[in-house]
Design an enzyme around this catalytic site. Sequence first.
Site, mmCIF file in Angstrom:
data_model
loop_
_atom_site.group_PDB
_atom_site.id
_atom_site.type_symbol
_atom_site.label_atom_id
_atom_site.label_comp_id
_atom_site.label_asym_id
_atom_site.label_seq_id
_atom_site.Cartn_x
_atom_site.Cartn_y
_atom_site.Cartn_z
ATOM 1 N N SER A 125 -2.814 -2.098 6.031
ATOM 2 C CA SER A 125 -2.688 -1.535 7.377
ATOM 3 C C SER A 125 -3.668 -0.403 7.571
ATOM 4 O O SER A 125 -4.008 0.315 6.620
ATOM 5 C CB SER A 125 -1.260 -1.010 7.525
ATOM 6 O OG SER A 125 -1.140 -0.194 8.658
ATOM 7 N N TYR A 149 6.619 4.076 4.409
ATOM 8 C CA TYR A 149 6.015 2.767 4.715
ATOM 9 C C TYR A 149 4.522 2.791 4.386
ATOM 10 O O TYR A 149 4.005 1.908 3.688
ATOM 11 C CB TYR A 149 6.231 2.411 6.200
ATOM 12 C CG TYR A 149 5.353 1.260 6.625
ATOM 13 C CD1 TYR A 149 5.615 -0.036 6.198
ATOM 14 C CD2 TYR A 149 4.212 1.486 7.414
ATOM 15 C CE1 TYR A 149 4.774 -1.088 6.555
ATOM 16 C CE2 TYR A 149 3.377 0.440 7.772
ATOM 17 C CZ TYR A 149 3.654 -0.840 7.336
ATOM 18 O OH TYR A 149 2.817 -1.873 7.674
ATOM 19 N N LYS A 153 1.827 0.787 1.353
ATOM 20 C CA LYS A 153 0.535 0.094 1.522
ATOM 21 C C LYS A 153 -0.532 0.723 0.611
ATOM 22 O O LYS A 153 -1.294 0.012 -0.046
ATOM 23 C CB LYS A 153 0.079 0.144 2.983
ATOM 24 C CG LYS A 153 1.005 -0.568 3.956
ATOM 25 C CD LYS A 153 1.122 -2.051 3.655
ATOM 26 C CE LYS A 153 2.003 -2.777 4.645
ATOM 27 N NZ LYS A 153 2.388 -4.131 4.223
HETATM 28 P P1 NAD Z 1 7.589 -9.119 10.381
HETATM 29 O O1 NAD Z 1 8.754 -8.244 10.080
HETATM 30 O O2 NAD Z 1 7.617 -9.917 11.634
HETATM 31 O O3 NAD Z 1 7.306 -10.108 9.153
HETATM 32 C C1 NAD Z 1 7.613 -9.773 7.816
HETATM 33 C C2 NAD Z 1 8.444 -10.902 7.244
HETATM 34 O O4 NAD Z 1 8.756 -10.601 5.885
HETATM 35 C C3 NAD Z 1 9.760 -11.119 7.974
HETATM 36 O O5 NAD Z 1 9.859 -12.483 8.347
HETATM 37 C C4 NAD Z 1 10.825 -10.735 6.956
HETATM 38 O O6 NAD Z 1 12.011 -11.497 7.107
HETATM 39 C C5 NAD Z 1 10.095 -10.997 5.648
HETATM 40 N N1 NAD Z 1 10.579 -10.221 4.492
HETATM 41 C C6 NAD Z 1 10.768 -8.887 4.392
HETATM 42 N N2 NAD Z 1 11.210 -8.561 3.165
HETATM 43 C C7 NAD Z 1 11.292 -9.725 2.459
HETATM 44 C C8 NAD Z 1 11.694 -10.052 1.130
HETATM 45 N N3 NAD Z 1 12.127 -9.118 0.279
HETATM 46 N N4 NAD Z 1 11.626 -11.346 0.736
HETATM 47 C C9 NAD Z 1 11.221 -12.309 1.597
HETATM 48 N N5 NAD Z 1 10.858 -12.058 2.865
HETATM 49 C C10 NAD Z 1 10.893 -10.781 3.284
HETATM 50 O O7 NAD Z 1 6.286 -8.189 10.351
HETATM 51 P P2 NAD Z 1 4.785 -8.501 10.779
HETATM 52 O O8 NAD Z 1 4.488 -7.643 11.939
HETATM 53 O O9 NAD Z 1 4.569 -9.945 10.843
HETATM 54 O O10 NAD Z 1 4.030 -7.867 9.539
HETATM 55 C C11 NAD Z 1 3.618 -8.651 8.436
HETATM 56 C C12 NAD Z 1 2.949 -7.745 7.418
HETATM 57 O O11 NAD Z 1 1.855 -7.069 8.048
HETATM 58 C C13 NAD Z 1 3.852 -6.653 6.863
HETATM 59 O O12 NAD Z 1 3.558 -6.475 5.499
HETATM 60 C C14 NAD Z 1 3.437 -5.426 7.650
HETATM 61 O O13 NAD Z 1 3.669 -4.242 6.927
HETATM 62 C C15 NAD Z 1 1.965 -5.669 7.848
HETATM 63 N N6 NAD Z 1 1.403 -4.971 9.007
HETATM 64 C C16 NAD Z 1 1.968 -5.149 10.234
HETATM 65 C C17 NAD Z 1 1.447 -4.474 11.336
HETATM 66 C C18 NAD Z 1 2.078 -4.614 12.684
HETATM 67 O O14 NAD Z 1 1.841 -3.745 13.552
HETATM 68 N N7 NAD Z 1 2.869 -5.647 12.975
HETATM 69 C C19 NAD Z 1 0.339 -3.647 11.176
HETATM 70 C C20 NAD Z 1 -0.224 -3.506 9.908
HETATM 71 C C21 NAD Z 1 0.330 -4.181 8.835
HETATM 72 C C1 WQD Z 2 0.736 2.775 19.763
HETATM 73 C C2 WQD Z 2 0.462 3.924 20.741
HETATM 74 C C3 WQD Z 2 2.025 5.728 20.504
HETATM 75 C C4 WQD Z 2 5.518 3.389 21.764
HETATM 76 C C5 WQD Z 2 2.390 1.555 14.088
HETATM 77 C C6 WQD Z 2 2.468 1.955 12.648
HETATM 78 C C7 WQD Z 2 1.315 1.405 11.890
HETATM 79 C C8 WQD Z 2 1.153 -0.098 12.127
HETATM 80 C C9 WQD Z 2 1.253 -0.485 13.560
HETATM 81 C C10 WQD Z 2 2.084 -1.310 10.351
HETATM 82 C C11 WQD Z 2 0.616 5.311 20.107
HETATM 83 C C12 WQD Z 2 2.181 5.069 21.842
HETATM 84 C C13 WQD Z 2 4.254 3.822 21.417
HETATM 85 C C14 WQD Z 2 6.094 3.855 22.968
HETATM 86 C C15 WQD Z 2 4.108 5.148 23.390
HETATM 87 N N1 WQD Z 2 2.184 -0.842 11.501
HETATM 88 N N2 WQD Z 2 3.563 4.679 22.214
HETATM 89 N N3 WQD Z 2 5.362 4.735 23.730
HETATM 90 O O1 WQD Z 2 1.866 4.025 15.963
HETATM 91 O O2 WQD Z 2 -0.407 2.957 16.251
HETATM 92 O O3 WQD Z 2 1.149 2.045 14.615
HETATM 93 O O4 WQD Z 2 2.377 0.138 14.177
HETATM 94 O O5 WQD Z 2 1.300 -1.058 9.479
HETATM 95 O O6 WQD Z 2 1.533 1.711 10.567
HETATM 96 O O7 WQD Z 2 2.469 3.371 12.558
HETATM 97 O O8 WQD Z 2 1.638 1.696 16.987
HETATM 98 O O9 WQD Z 2 2.634 0.544 18.901
HETATM 99 O O10 WQD Z 2 3.968 2.339 17.735
HETATM 100 O O11 WQD Z 2 1.975 2.980 19.116
HETATM 101 O O12 WQD Z 2 3.495 5.941 24.112
HETATM 102 O O13 WQD Z 2 7.231 3.530 23.325
HETATM 103 O O14 WQD Z 2 1.450 3.868 21.774
HETATM 104 O O15 WQD Z 2 2.182 7.128 20.602
HETATM 105 O O16 WQD Z 2 -0.333 6.138 20.719
HETATM 106 P P1 WQD Z 2 1.050 2.820 15.971
HETATM 107 P P2 WQD Z 2 2.643 1.824 18.181
#
Ligand code: NAD
Ligand code: WQD
Length: 336
Positions: A125, A149, A153
């Site tokens: 991330s 969290y 990572k």
């Molecule tokens: P998500 O929660 O939709 O998907 C994660 C999946 O992992 C879920 O289906 C959940 O049921 C499964 N899971 C969790 N723990 C588990 C376990 N112990 N065993 C088996 N399955 C398990 O999330 P996402 O948004 O699809 O994110 C996927 C990956 O990408 C995550 O690692 C997340 O940290 C990373 N990521 C997400 C974002 C974002 O903004 N969505 C940003 C950066 C990184």
């Molecule tokens: C985006 C922008 C908020 C909600 C998070 C995690 C990051 C990554 C992605 C996994 C920011 C603003 C948000 C709301 C708002 N996840 N906001 N009102 O914070 O960039 O990232 O998700 O790795 O680790 O920290 O994403 O969508 O929460 O926020 O004004 O109700 O929107 O302040 O500027 P963020 P976000």
Amino acid sequence: MGKILVTGGAGFIGSHTCVEFLESGYPVIVLDNLSNSKQESIRRIEEITKKPIDFYLADMRDENAVRKIFTEQEIDSVVHFAGLKAVGESVEKPLEYYENNINGTFVLLKIMREFGCKKFVFSSSATVYGMNNPVPYVEDMPTSATNPYGYTKVMIEQILRDFCAADPDFRAVALRYFNPIGAHKSGLIGEDPNGIPNNLLPYIGQVAVGKLEKISVFGDDYPTPDGTGVRDYIHVVDLAKGHVCALEYADQHKGFTPINLGTGHGVSVLEMIHAYEKACGHALPYQITSRRAGDIASSYADASLAKQLLNWEAHETLETMCADSWNFMQKNPNGL
Ligand code: NAD
Ligand code: WQD
């Protein structure tokens, strides 16, 4: 051809990535404990692609369950999405986050070693750039975190770096996602968070369908063009395609490689609200509130390494990201 084990493949990014792998001709196996997703998403991936998926309802921390998959299937590589991802919840429940995300990764690597499986793509991330790096973020900047969290990572990247150093034949690509949004064009799969969304886009989507009353804009006094937070939003289908390129890269390149997946372009909260208003065709009520603890002003990628190493770049626009999100919300107002 060996198969790809996709952990967390029922989730938001994992489900879209399964579609791209299947459509590129790679067979996938999904392991998911459904702690944050529904099995319906697997059915819908099959509906989109007209291809079957072997689904294992299992926890990645369950060593015997993971070993059983490797015994039953010929697994060539692991694409690892599974993990807990809510920043605020990780501050409340640090042990659960470290236990799930770190131990789960340990089990996968251990079983991969046991079976001689050497290709790994990890969901990292942009959060690993912490609070102190200047934008745009470049892969060789120092990493850090501000919450459990984010530390999972940072730590998993370190574990992968060490694991690659110990086994010169192992290859791991850590994809540092910026802010994934949008949904598949079919409207069959998309983001379906439990409870009230923490992230901006699903929140806006729920206001747009009338499930939530109004958007809170967390601060308008940041040093950004309009004072609201700036992020690098990337269409989840573009992001998913990046995984196909990353796996093909890992096939050819040993060692640990972190790569940003972003557009390289920042969008403010107010710009996003207005773009979504255009997509859904009506005004979205919002109010300016105080900053959210831990937020930074601006986060966007230097996206050049992905272009250079993976020949990948994002193609979707802010308009299509909002249109596809809205299409999914309209078709699935109550989730999957
Ligand atoms: P998500 O929660 O939709 O998907 C994660 C999946 O992992 C879920 O289906 C959940 O049921 C499964 N899971 C969790 N723990 C588990 C376990 N112990 N065993 C088996 N399955 C398990 O999330 P996402 O948004 O699809 O994110 C996927 C990956 O990408 C995550 O690692 C997340 O940290 C990373 N990521 C997400 C974002 C974002 O903004 N969505 C940003 C950066 C990184
Ligand atoms: C985006 C922008 C908020 C909600 C998070 C995690 C990051 C990554 C992605 C996994 C920011 C603003 C948000 C709301 C708002 N996840 N906001 N009102 O914070 O960039 O990232 O998700 O790795 O680790 O920290 O994403 O969508 O929460 O926020 O004004 O109700 O929107 O302040 O500027 P963020 P976000």
